[in-house]
Design an enzyme around this catalytic site. Structure first.
Site, mmCIF file in Angstrom:
data_model
loop_
_atom_site.group_PDB
_atom_site.id
_atom_site.type_symbol
_atom_site.label_atom_id
_atom_site.label_comp_id
_atom_site.label_asym_id
_atom_site.label_seq_id
_atom_site.Cartn_x
_atom_site.Cartn_y
_atom_site.Cartn_z
ATOM 1 N N ARG A 70 -11.426 -13.543 12.848
ATOM 2 C CA ARG A 70 -11.807 -13.701 11.441
ATOM 3 C C ARG A 70 -12.986 -14.650 11.300
ATOM 4 O O ARG A 70 -13.029 -15.680 11.970
ATOM 5 C CB ARG A 70 -10.620 -14.271 10.658
ATOM 6 C CG ARG A 70 -10.561 -13.774 9.225
ATOM 7 C CD ARG A 70 -9.390 -14.368 8.494
ATOM 8 N NE ARG A 70 -8.102 -13.881 8.962
ATOM 9 C CZ ARG A 70 -6.953 -14.403 8.566
ATOM 10 N NH1 ARG A 70 -6.929 -15.433 7.734
ATOM 11 N NH2 ARG A 70 -5.807 -13.913 9.009
ATOM 12 N N SER A 90 -8.066 -9.626 4.992
ATOM 13 C CA SER A 90 -6.730 -9.966 4.493
ATOM 14 C C SER A 90 -6.808 -10.599 3.105
ATOM 15 O O SER A 90 -7.319 -9.993 2.186
ATOM 16 C CB SER A 90 -6.017 -10.877 5.500
ATOM 17 O OG SER A 90 -4.696 -11.100 5.116
ATOM 18 N N LYS A 138 -7.699 -6.884 12.840
ATOM 19 C CA LYS A 138 -6.317 -6.947 13.324
ATOM 20 C C LYS A 138 -6.169 -5.836 14.356
ATOM 21 O O LYS A 138 -6.581 -4.702 14.099
ATOM 22 C CB LYS A 138 -5.318 -6.780 12.174
ATOM 23 C CG LYS A 138 -5.298 -8.003 11.252
ATOM 24 C CD LYS A 138 -4.330 -7.876 10.082
ATOM 25 C CE LYS A 138 -4.387 -9.137 9.221
ATOM 26 N NZ LYS A 138 -3.634 -9.005 7.963
ATOM 27 N N ASP A 144 -1.247 -8.240 -1.201
ATOM 28 C CA ASP A 144 -2.431 -8.991 -0.815
ATOM 29 C C ASP A 144 -3.559 -7.995 -0.540
ATOM 30 O O ASP A 144 -3.403 -6.786 -0.735
ATOM 31 C CB ASP A 144 -2.145 -9.918 0.382
ATOM 32 C CG ASP A 144 -2.037 -9.182 1.710
ATOM 33 O OD1 ASP A 144 -1.711 -7.987 1.706
ATOM 34 O OD2 ASP A 144 -2.256 -9.825 2.748
ATOM 35 N N ASP A 197 -4.966 -6.555 1.968
ATOM 36 C CA ASP A 197 -4.853 -5.404 2.875
ATOM 37 C C ASP A 197 -3.437 -4.834 2.907
ATOM 38 O O ASP A 197 -3.110 -3.999 3.745
ATOM 39 C CB ASP A 197 -5.346 -5.753 4.283
ATOM 40 C CG ASP A 197 -4.494 -6.804 4.981
ATOM 41 O OD1 ASP A 197 -3.837 -7.609 4.297
ATOM 42 O OD2 ASP A 197 -4.492 -6.826 6.231
ATOM 43 N N ARG A 228 1.247 -7.823 3.008
ATOM 44 C CA ARG A 228 2.120 -8.860 2.442
ATOM 45 C C ARG A 228 2.476 -8.512 1.006
ATOM 46 O O ARG A 228 1.639 -8.038 0.246
ATOM 47 C CB ARG A 228 1.428 -10.232 2.482
ATOM 48 C CG ARG A 228 1.107 -10.651 3.923
ATOM 49 C CD ARG A 228 0.670 -12.096 4.009
ATOM 50 N NE ARG A 228 -0.443 -12.345 3.137
ATOM 51 C CZ ARG A 228 -0.520 -13.387 2.300
ATOM 52 N NH1 ARG A 228 0.457 -14.259 2.222
ATOM 53 N NH2 ARG A 228 -1.581 -13.543 1.541
ATOM 54 N N HIS A 253 4.989 -11.442 4.591
ATOM 55 C CA HIS A 253 5.040 -10.407 5.632
ATOM 56 C C HIS A 253 6.519 -10.048 5.810
ATOM 57 O O HIS A 253 7.337 -10.927 6.079
ATOM 58 C CB HIS A 253 4.538 -10.945 6.980
ATOM 59 C CG HIS A 253 3.062 -11.173 7.063
ATOM 60 N ND1 HIS A 253 2.163 -10.146 7.301
ATOM 61 C CD2 HIS A 253 2.312 -12.297 6.961
ATOM 62 C CE1 HIS A 253 0.932 -10.651 7.347
ATOM 63 N NE2 HIS A 253 0.994 -11.946 7.148
#
Length: 467
Positions: free
Chosen positions: A16, A105, A115, A244, A246, A249, A331
Site C-alpha cells: 500500500r 481499501s 491484496k 468499506d 473494497d 469489511r 472483517h
C-alpha cells in the site's frame, strides 16, 4: 533490469502506498513480474486480476497485467469490483492459481495498493518481503503470458445469495433494510444483489466514485454511518448495513440507529452458527470484547483469541478448522458453507439469515448484548524504532509481576476490573491501546495501568491519531 520499492509500501498484510509519491505504475509492473515469478516457480501459470473504484486503479491494473505477462503468467481480468469478488474468482475457477486485487481499501483517495492470494492462501508477511528481494535482484522469470477478460459479477452475486438457501420466503419478504455502499467498489454488486433479495431495500451511494464525495468508506468510524442511521430512522427500517471501500469489511446499525460493532456482529453470527455446528471453534481478535468470548462459550462453542489482521486470521482458520472468525474492524470470515475469506456482502446475507433463523430482529439481538464500557481504539504515534521494543518491555514487566497476560499480539491484560490491551500497529508507527470494564471507575483504573506502563518505557498517550 531490477526495481527498488519505496520501503514503506511492502507491508505485513498487503502492499500500500500514496499514488505519485510512494507508488506508481513501475511498482505495479514489478509486483506483476515478481508475483508471476513466484507463481511459476510454485508450478502455477494463471492469475486473476481485479480492481476497486479508485481513480488510479485502472492505470495500476494496466501496468500490473503487463508485468505478469512479461514474466510468463496468463492473466484473467475481471475488471472493477469488490475485493471478495476477486477472492471468489480465484477460489472458484479451477484453472487459476493466484489472484491480485488492486485496492486502497478504506484509505484516503490518494492511496492505493494490492491484496494478493496464491494457491488459495493469503500472500503476506515473508511472501511480500520476497517480492521486494526478487525485484531488487531483478531475478524475474521471462515469458509472454496471455490476457483474457471474464465477467464474474453475476456468478459471484448468485453464490453470495446461497447464504439464504432453505429460509422461508415470507420471513425474508417482510424485511426492510438500508444499505450504504459509500461510493466504493461494492456499488454494482450491491445493486444486483438487492434486486434479487426478497424484502424492501433502500440503497445509498452505489455510484462508484474514487473521490468518495459523500463520506469516507470506513464503517468502523461511527461518523461515517451518519447517512445510514438517518436513512434507517427516516424510513423506519429494520436495520442498516455499510461497506468499506473494497467491501471486505462490514458495518451495521440496528433499527434504533445503534452501531453493531464487529465483535457484536460476530456474537450474532456465532449464536446462529453454533446451532448448526455445535462445539465449533470461533475466532475473535485480540481487540474484541470479553462479552464475545463469553457468548461463544455460552452458546457451546470454543472461543479462540487471535492476532489482528485479515491474513493471519485466514491462516489461523485454516490451521484450526474454525468455520467462523471475525475482527473488530469488520472483517468477517465464513468457512461454513463458504470459502473462508472476508466478504462483507456475504456477511450481510448471513446477518439476514441469522435474524430469520434465530427468530429475533437485529434490534432485539443488539439489545440483548451486555453494555460493556470500553474505550475506542486509542492510537498514538511512537517512533518506528521504539514501537515493538516498548511492547517487549511492557510484556517483560508484566510477566515479572505475575499479571494475567495474553501476548500473541501485543499484551492483553485481564484484571478484576476488566481488561486492557497495548499493541504495536503492523501498518503504521503507532501504538494502539484499548480497555474495557463493567464500571466507569474500573475503566479509569485500567487506563491508569496503561499510562503507568507507558511511562515506565518513557512514553505517553500523546496526540490521538485518526485511523
Amino acid at each position: 533490469m531490477s526495481h527498488r520499492f519505496y520501503p514503506t509500501i511492502l507491508r505485513e498484510y498487503d502492499i500500500r502506498g500514496v499514488i505519485g509519491e510512494t507508488l506508481g505504475p513501475d511498482d505495479a509492473r514489478a509486483i506483476g513480474r515478481g508475483f508471476a515469478t513466484v507463481l511459476r516457480r510454485a508450478g502455477g501459470s494463471k492469475v486473476v486480476v481485479g480492481y476497486d473504484g479508485r481513480v488510479s486503479s485502472p492505470m495500476l491494473e494496466e501496468a500490473l497485467v503487463e508485468g505478469l505477462a512479461a514474466s510468463g503468467a496468463d492473466v484473467v481480468r475481471i475488471g472493477m469490483g469488490p475485493t471478495p469478488m476477486l477472492y471468489y474468482a480465484e477460489a472458484s475457477a479451477r484453472d487459476v492459481q493466484g489472484g491480485i486485487q488492486i485496492t486502497g481499501s478504506h484509505n484516503p483517495p490518494d492511496y492505493n495498493g494490492f491484496k494478493l492470494v496464491l494457491m488459495g492462501r493469503p500472500f503476506f508477511g515473508e511472501d511480500i518481503t520476497r517480492l521486494g528481494e526478487i525485484a531488487a535482484a531483478g531475478d524475474w522469470e521471462e515469458g509472454s503470458g496471455s490476457s483474457e477478460t471474464r465477467d464474474v459479477l453475476a456468478a459471484y452475486v448468485d453464490r453470495v445469495l446461497e447464504g439464504l438457501a432453505g429460509l422461508p420466503g415470507d420471513a425474508l419478504s417482510s424485511l426492510r433494510i438500508g444499505w450504504d455502499a459509500g461510493n466504493g467498489a461494492a456499488g454494482p454488486a450491491l445493486e444486483l444483489l438487492t434486486s434479487k433479495l426478497p424484502g424492501e431495500h433502500h440503497l445509498l451511494f452505489t455510484e462508484v466514485d474514487g473521490t468518495f464525495p459523500n463520506h469516507h468508506p470506513d464503517p468502523t468510524e461511527e461518523r461515517n454511518l451518519a447517512d445510514l442511521k438517518a436513512l434507517v430512522a427516516r424510513e423506519g427500517l429494520d436495520f442498516g448495513i455499510a461497506f468499506d471501500g473494497d467491501a471486505d469489511r462490514i458495518g451495521a446499525v440496528d433499527g434504533k440507529g445503534r452501531v453493531i460493532w464487529g465483535d457484536q456482529l460476530l456474537t450474532i453470527y456465532a449464536e446462529d452458527l453454533l446451532r448448526m455446528v455445535p462445539g465449533a471453534t470461533v475466532i475473535g481478535d485480540i481487540k474484541a470484547s470479553r462479552a464475545l468470548f463469553d457468548a461463544i462459550a455460552r452458546y457451546g462453542g470454543k472461543p479462540l483469541m487471535w492476532k489482528t489482521g485479515h491474513s493471519v486470521m485466514k491462516a489461523k482458520m485454516r490451521e484450526t478448522g474454525a468455520p467462523l472468525a471475525g475482527e473488530m474492524s469488520g472483517h468477517v470470515f465464513f468457512a461454513h458453507d463458504y470459502y473462508g475469506f472476508d466478504d462483507a456482502l456475504y456477511a450481510a446475507v448471513r446477518l439476514i439469515a441469522a435474524s430469520v433463523r434465530l427468530g429475533r430482529s437485529i434490534t432485539e439481538l443488539r439489545a440483548a448484548m451486555p453494555d460493556m464500557l470500553n474505550t475506542p481504539e486509542l492510537r498514538f504515534q511512537v517512533d518506528e524504532s521504539r514501537k515493538f521494543a516498548a511492547i517487549d518491555e511492557v510484556r517483560q514487566r508484566l510477566s515479572d509481576a505475575g499479571a494475567r497476560v495474553v501476548d500473541i499480539d501485543g499484551v492483553r491484560v485481564t484484571t478484576d476490573d476488566g481488561w486492557w490491551l497495548l499493541r504495536a500497529s503492523n501498518t503504521q508507527d503507532v501504538l494502539v491501546a484499548r480497555a474495557e470494564s463493567d464500571t466507569p471507575e474500573g475503566l479509569e483504573r485500567l487506563m491508569a495501568q496503561i499510562d503507568e506502563q507507558l511511562a515506565l518505557s518513557g512514553l505517553a498517550r500523546g496526540e490521538q491519531m485518526g485511523h
